[in-house]
Design a protein around this motif. Structure first.
Motif, PDB file in Angstrom:
ATOM      1  N   PHE A 132       0.737  -1.220   0.157  1.00 56.02           N
ATOM      2  CA  PHE A 132       0.075  -0.046   0.187  1.00 56.02           C
ATOM      3  C   PHE A 132       0.875   1.395   0.089  1.00 56.02           C
ATOM      4  CE2 PHE A 132      -2.926   3.171   1.642  1.00 56.02           C
ATOM      5  CZ  PHE A 132      -4.033   2.855   1.187  1.00 56.02           C
ATOM      6  N   SER A 133       2.031   1.258   0.959  1.00 57.87           N
ATOM      7  CA  SER A 133       2.844   2.451   1.148  1.00 57.87           C
ATOM      8  C   SER A 133       3.607   2.584  -0.261  1.00 57.87           C
ATOM      9  CB  SER A 133       3.598   2.354   2.137  1.00 57.87           C
ATOM     10  OG  SER A 133       4.514   1.052   2.040  1.00 57.87           O
ATOM     11  N   HIS A 134       3.956   1.535  -1.170  1.00 58.11           N
ATOM     12  CA  HIS A 134       4.831   1.709  -2.213  1.00 58.11           C
ATOM     13  C   HIS A 134       3.856   1.603  -3.440  1.00 58.11           C
ATOM     14  CE1 HIS A 134       7.746   0.610   0.704  1.00 58.11           C
ATOM     15  NE2 HIS A 134       8.730   1.185  -0.241  1.00 58.11           N
ATOM     16  N   ARG A 135       2.561   1.864  -3.440  1.00 61.22           N
ATOM     17  CA  ARG A 135       1.587   1.596  -4.609  1.00 61.22           C
ATOM     18  C   ARG A 135       1.829   0.489  -5.495  1.00 61.22           C
ATOM     19  NH1 ARG A 135       0.505   7.871  -6.431  1.00 61.22           N
ATOM     20  NH2 ARG A 135       0.315   8.729  -4.219  1.00 61.22           N
ATOM     21  N   LEU A 136       2.073  -0.774  -4.897  1.00 55.31           N
ATOM     22  CA  LEU A 136       2.201  -1.768  -5.660  1.00 55.31           C
ATOM     23  C   LEU A 136       0.673  -2.608  -5.660  1.00 55.31           C
ATOM     24  CD1 LEU A 136       5.531  -3.097  -3.632  1.00 55.31           C
ATOM     25  CD2 LEU A 136       5.376  -1.934  -6.066  1.00 55.31           C
ATOM     26  N   LYS A 137       0.915  -3.661  -6.875  1.00 54.88           N
ATOM     27  CA  LYS A 137      -0.560  -4.426  -6.914  1.00 54.88           C
ATOM     28  C   LYS A 137      -0.574  -5.101  -5.697  1.00 54.88           C
ATOM     29  CE  LYS A 137      -0.536  -4.541 -11.810  1.00 54.88           C
ATOM     30  NZ  LYS A 137      -0.588  -5.619 -13.211  1.00 54.88           N
ATOM     31  N   PRO A 138      -1.960  -5.549  -4.925  1.00 56.30           N
ATOM     32  CA  PRO A 138      -3.088  -5.275  -5.634  1.00 56.30           C
ATOM     33  C   PRO A 138      -3.746  -3.656  -5.316  1.00 56.30           C
ATOM     34  CG  PRO A 138      -3.547  -6.459  -3.791  1.00 56.30           C
ATOM     35  CD  PRO A 138      -1.896  -6.387  -3.828  1.00 56.30           C
ATOM     36  N   THR A 139      -2.626  -2.768  -4.778  1.00 57.32           N
ATOM     37  CA  THR A 139      -3.124  -1.495  -4.331  1.00 57.32           C
ATOM     38  C   THR A 139      -3.576  -0.720  -5.645  1.00 57.32           C
ATOM     39  OG1 THR A 139      -1.700  -1.529  -2.683  1.00 57.32           O
ATOM     40  CG2 THR A 139      -2.420   0.441  -2.973  1.00 57.32           C
ATOM     41  N   ASP A 140      -4.567   0.209  -5.315  1.00 61.00           N
ATOM     42  CA  ASP A 140      -5.041   1.295  -6.244  1.00 61.00           C
ATOM     43  C   ASP A 140      -5.366   2.474  -5.449  1.00 61.00           C
ATOM     44  OD1 ASP A 140      -5.975   2.945  -7.996  1.00 61.00           O
ATOM     45  OD2 ASP A 140      -7.520   1.838  -9.125  1.00 61.00           O
ATOM     46  N   MET A 141      -4.236   3.620  -5.397  1.00 61.39           N
ATOM     47  CA  MET A 141      -4.560   4.525  -4.350  1.00 61.39           C
ATOM     48  C   MET A 141      -5.723   5.421  -4.636  1.00 61.39           C
ATOM     49  SD  MET A 141      -2.327   4.184  -2.171  1.00 61.39           S
ATOM     50  CE  MET A 141      -2.123   5.700  -1.391  1.00 61.39           C
ATOM     51  N   SER A 142      -6.181   5.122  -6.025  1.00 62.77           N
ATOM     52  CA  SER A 142      -7.551   6.141  -6.445  1.00 62.77           C
ATOM     53  C   SER A 142      -8.842   5.515  -5.967  1.00 62.77           C
ATOM     54  CB  SER A 142      -7.623   6.085  -7.829  1.00 62.77           C
ATOM     55  OG  SER A 142      -7.721   4.972  -8.620  1.00 62.77           O
ATOM     56  N   ALA A 143      -8.575   4.321  -5.561  1.00 61.01           N
ATOM     57  CA  ALA A 143      -9.898   3.404  -4.934  1.00 61.01           C
ATOM     58  C   ALA A 143     -10.052   3.473  -3.470  1.00 61.01           C
ATOM     59  CB  ALA A 143      -9.791   1.994  -5.596  1.00 61.01           C
ATOM     60  N   SER A 144     -11.329   4.348  -3.165  1.00 59.60           N
ATOM     61  CA  SER A 144     -11.457   4.220  -1.642  1.00 59.60           C
ATOM     62  C   SER A 144     -11.803   2.883  -1.374  1.00 59.60           C
ATOM     63  CB  SER A 144     -12.754   5.111  -1.411  1.00 59.60           C
ATOM     64  OG  SER A 144     -13.974   4.723  -2.186  1.00 59.60           O
ATOM     65  N   THR A 145     -12.236   1.896  -2.004  1.00 58.49           N
ATOM     66  CA  THR A 145     -12.665   0.579  -1.439  1.00 58.49           C
ATOM     67  C   THR A 145     -11.493  -0.204  -1.093  1.00 58.49           C
ATOM     68  OG1 THR A 145     -14.422   0.332  -2.701  1.00 58.49           O
ATOM     69  CG2 THR A 145     -13.764  -1.565  -2.019  1.00 58.49           C
ATOM     70  N   VAL A 146     -10.383  -0.101  -1.909  1.00 60.62           N
ATOM     71  CA  VAL A 146      -8.924  -0.599  -1.508  1.00 60.62           C
ATOM     72  C   VAL A 146      -8.409   0.082  -0.026  1.00 60.62           C
ATOM     73  CG1 VAL A 146      -6.792  -1.294  -2.491  1.00 60.62           C
ATOM     74  CG2 VAL A 146      -8.713  -1.024  -3.960  1.00 60.62           C
ATOM     75  N   SER A 147      -8.513   1.305  -0.068  1.00 56.72           N
ATOM     76  CA  SER A 147      -7.992   1.875   1.291  1.00 56.72           C
ATOM     77  C   SER A 147      -8.878   1.510   2.277  1.00 56.72           C
ATOM     78  CB  SER A 147      -8.257   3.323   0.953  1.00 56.72           C
ATOM     79  OG  SER A 147      -7.634   4.034   2.224  1.00 56.72           O
ATOM     80  N   GLU A 148     -10.087   1.249   2.409  1.00 57.36           N
ATOM     81  CA  GLU A 148     -10.924   0.987   3.215  1.00 57.36           C
ATOM     82  C   GLU A 148     -10.776  -0.471   3.696  1.00 57.36           C
ATOM     83  OE1 GLU A 148     -15.504  -0.102   4.423  1.00 57.36           O
ATOM     84  OE2 GLU A 148     -15.138   0.818   2.490  1.00 57.36           O
ATOM     85  N   ILE A 149     -10.430  -1.328   2.875  1.00 50.49           N
ATOM     86  CA  ILE A 149      -9.846  -2.887   2.996  1.00 50.49           C
ATOM     87  C   ILE A 149      -8.696  -2.941   3.726  1.00 50.49           C
ATOM     88  CG2 ILE A 149      -9.257  -5.131   1.940  1.00 50.49           C
ATOM     89  CD1 ILE A 149     -12.317  -4.471   2.119  1.00 50.49           C
TER      90      ILE A 149
END
Length: 434
Positions: A132-149
């Motif tokens: 998450f901190s390095h914006r690697l998959k499966p992270t998508d910083m633009s998606a609020s759902t991903v951040s919530e998970i």
């Protein structure tokens, strides 16, 4: 004769009422679950109210098992009672479909790992926090759902601890419903349908009343940890049931394969391997070697695609094994004894874990030795398996309630009152949050 018939009808009536009460209590728990909001302090959550409902449902469940014994084998009641047990079991599980997780966060890790695989990432390579901190998959910083998970993942700085078959199941659930839990809920429901079918078949083949499946179907522990908490152990229970089914059918090689899949859900399934080998050796010595080879091949085959991560494949599991401690029972006693001995504080933890492992290994050896000397059939295997799994549960530092669900495929066939009673007492674990 008339008195027995009256008592039989009374027991049937009580069982019908008990099923409805059980449904009502589970509905109450499902509705109450929406008050368990992530981020809210534990003391502000209705934990005590939840426990009042869950203990009430356990009392109904325990009494229902007593009534079930009182029902005589009558052709005019047997099929109806079995139908009622299955109906209540299915309805109780469906009630939990719209529920929120109660005091659990593990399924969010399932989502993360599943998405990692679908996006071509080795889930053992990086921790969710690093990705998450390095914006690697499966992270998508633009998606609020991903951040919530990501925020809801427990111990995000630790790499995944789950074996390959569990990872594949996570990926399937995420293919069904991306970044959601509905697909996982459906998979758990289907797995439990298979457990029901197999358990009824096993009971019938062993000439036990198929109605004993109620021990699994109405269990508050099973309902809470699988239908609400969505723990992956349901699939381990499924493959354990398949192992028993294969042994009864004398499909020796398939029994080893099923146990390999148990181990690929959670690695401590391997503790049953020596017991399985002893049981099969007594009946077909030639099948043991083939079974062991198949067991190893299945483990290696499913681990192979993930070995590109190198040592991190074991990093999360190693940390879990050496650092985690929650709801410890006998391990807590061992640790207390070690602490009062003249031992350096920094060595207490590792010495306690070594002692617990040694105690389990020694006890397991005695259980296996006793089993090897007996001539009995499947009954001896079931008794020894219950002993091994129960002993393991009480000695590990992390006695999470859902680990105790592993004994249920065996308890359905050979009910042990003390262990059934403990499946209710284990809910005291939730008081620790309060």
């Amino acid at each position: 004769m008339i008195g027995a018939l009256i008592n039989n009808r009374k027991a049937v009536t009580c069982l019908l009422i008990a099923g409805l009460i059980l449904l009502l209590l589970n509905l109450k728990i499902s509705l109450l679950s929406h008050q368990f909001i992530f981020g809210v302090e534990h003391k502000e959550r209705p934990i005590v109210q939840f426990l009042s409902y869950i203990f009430s449902s356990f009392i109904v469940y325990f009494i229902s098992l007593t009534w079930l014994k009182k029902i005589h084998k009558c052709s005019n009641h047997g099929n109806f009672i079995l139908f009622w047990i299955v109906f209540i079991s299915a309805a109780a599980r469906l009630i939990y479909f719209p529920s929120q997780l109660i005091q659990e966060t593990d399924p969010y890790r399932y989502i993360w790992d599943g998405q990692a695989i679908l996006q071509g990432v080795n889930p053992y390579q990086h921790s969710p926090q690093y990705a998450f901190s390095h914006r690697l998959k499966p992270t998508d910083m633009s998606a609020s759902t991903v951040s919530e998970i990501h925020q809801k993942i427990n111990h995000p700085g630790v790499k995944t601890i789950y074996p390959p078959l569990a990872q594949i199941l996570f990926a399937v659930s995420q293919w069904l419903t991306p970044w959601g839990l509905l697909g996982w809920r459906i998979m758990i429901f289907l797995a439990e349908c298979l457990i029901f079918f197999l358990s009824i078949s096993i009971l019938s083949k062993l000439r036990f009343p198929p109605e004993q499946v109620m021990l699994y179907g109405w269990s508050p522990l099973i309902l809470k940890e699988f239908s609400n908490s969505l723990h992956m152990d349901v699939f381990a229970v499924l493959f354990l049931t398949l192992t028993i089914f294969a042994l009864i059918k004398r499909w020796w090689i398939w029994a080893f394969a099923a146990l390999a899949f148990v181990t690929l859900i959670k690695l401590f399934g391997v503790i049953l391997l020596p017991l399985l080998a002893i049981h099969v050796y007594k009946r077909n010595p030639q099948a043991v070697l083939r079974g062991l080879i198949l067991f190893v091949l299945i483990i290696m085959t499913l681990y192979l695609p993930f070995l590109s991560a190198g040592s991190p494949v074991w990093e999360g599991l190693t940390r879990f094994s050496l650092e985690w401690e929650v709801n410890a029972s006998l391990f807590g006693v061992i640790k207390w004894v070690i602490q009062i001995l003249p031992v350096h504080d920094g060595d207490v933890e590792i010495i306690s874990r070594i002692c617990a492992m040694g105690l389990f290994a020694g006890s397991a050896f005695l259980i296996l030795l006793r089993t090897a000397k007996k001539r009995g059939g499947i009954g001896n295997f079931l008794k020894a398996a219950i002993l091994l799994l129960s002993l393991f549960f009480f000695l590990i530092p992390t006695g999470n309630p859902w680990y105790f669900t592993w004994v249920f495929p065996f308890l359905v066939i050979l009910p042990v009152k003390s262990l059934i009673a403990f499946s209710g007492l284990v809910f005291l674990y939730y008081l620790d949050f309060y």
